[in-house]
Design an enzyme around this catalytic site. Structure first.
Site, short mmCIF file in Angstrom:
data_model
loop_
_atom_site.label_atom_id
_atom_site.label_comp_id
_atom_site.label_asym_id
_atom_site.label_seq_id
_atom_site.Cartn_x
_atom_site.Cartn_y
_atom_site.Cartn_z
N SER A 292 0.87 -1.26 0.24
CA SER A 292 -0.40 0.11 0.28
C SER A 292 0.72 1.58 -0.30
O SER A 292 1.83 1.21 -0.29
CB SER A 292 -0.49 0.29 1.19
OG SER A 292 -1.67 0.52 0.87
N ASN A 293 0.74 2.59 0.35
CA ASN A 293 1.21 3.81 0.45
C ASN A 293 0.66 4.32 1.43
O ASN A 293 -0.44 3.85 2.65
CB ASN A 293 1.35 4.46 -0.83
CG ASN A 293 -0.25 4.30 -1.66
OD1 ASN A 293 -1.24 5.60 -1.07
ND2 ASN A 293 -0.28 3.85 -2.68
N HIS A 294 1.30 5.81 1.64
CA HIS A 294 0.75 6.74 2.78
C HIS A 294 -0.85 7.32 2.55
O HIS A 294 -1.08 8.30 3.08
CB HIS A 294 2.26 7.77 2.94
CG HIS A 294 3.26 6.51 4.14
ND1 HIS A 294 3.03 6.55 4.89
CD2 HIS A 294 4.34 6.55 3.14
CE1 HIS A 294 3.84 5.59 5.42
NE2 HIS A 294 5.44 5.97 4.23
#
Ligand code: C5P
Length: 235
Positions: free
Chosen positions: A29-31
């Site tokens: 995933s990412n931030h």
């Protein structure tokens, strides 16, 4: 009705990250916090629009008057986006969609191996949701398409390229390398770009919005968007 200039419009917004499973307990995933997309959804509802918010996993409350649809992976987000775009006047892609997903999701937890220090993952490209919507809904049913470009350098050049390559009507570009702005922050600055053939031979229209809260920035983006939409309807 001056206070409700988006009354009668249906706006679909994607927001937050996507999660791409590797096995039953892990994901890529990412931030992305989803804050900008949620601010846009709240502002669009306040301006009188019917709002569909397609949200990846975030820890934010649903803005009042917004129809929220929770999704996890890019493929799930794409499916919801294609369905809702077909009934929308405006589509805003604010989500940080994972570019790749695991080629094969393991049915069982991936185990450490005793005889190797390496694990190779094979990833495959996810659909470019906004580009697909821009492409497939061409004609009278195509929504007004707004994309985001979060960049760490050459912001305007990369944003121009995305605007054209993805076939968008407007792009909101921001420099996520600036301290306190962008990813996860409550404030953001943005450069809006749109195709325009008329302004003294300029191929692009542009408006720079200074650093401000994501709530007021969302309203400023929608103001510009509604102006563009009005102009598009007039021609
Ligand atoms: O990731 P990228 O910089 O290309 O994202 C630009 C725009 O495209 C954003 O509006 C984002 O929501 C959208 N996008 C998408 N599907 C992807 C990748 C990006 O809709 N797979």
């Amino acid at each position: 009705d001056e206070a409700r200039p988006a009354k009668g419009l249906t706006v679909t917004i994607t927001a937050g990250p996507t999660r791409e499973p590797l096995d039953p307990v892990r994901y890529l995933s990412n931030h992305s916090s989803g804050k900008m997309g949620y601010a846009l959804a709240e502002a669009a509802a306040a301006l009188g629009a019917t709002v569909h918010l397609i949200s990846g996993p975030v820890s934010l409350a649903t803005p009042s008057g917004v129809n929220r649809l929770d999704v996890t992976s890019a493929n799930e987000m794409a499916e919801a986006a294609y369905r809702l775009a077909a009934q929308s006047d405006v589509f805003i892609g604010c989500a940080a969609v994972a570019d790749y997903r695991a080629a094969n999701v393991s049915e069982h937890k991936i185990k450490k191996t005793a005889n190797s220090d390496e694990l190779k993952l094979t990833l495959v490209k996810n659909p470019d949701i906004i580009a697909e919507v821009a492409k497939h809904r061409a004609g009278a049913l195509r929504p007004f398409m707004v994309g985001f470009a979060a960049e760490t350098r050459d912001v305007e050049a990369y944003a121009r390229d995305k605007l054209t390559r993805k076939g968008l009507d407007m792009i909101v570009a921001n420099d996520v390398s600036l301290a306190g702005l962008g990813f996860g922050a409550d404030h953001n600055a943005a450069l809006l770009l749109w195709p325009s053939a008329d302004e003294a031979g300029q191929a692009l229209g542009r408006r720079a919005l200074p650093a401000q809260s994501k709530a007021t920035l969302a309203t400023a983006i929608l103001d510009c968007l509604l102006e563009r939409l009005e102009q598009a309807d007039a021609t």
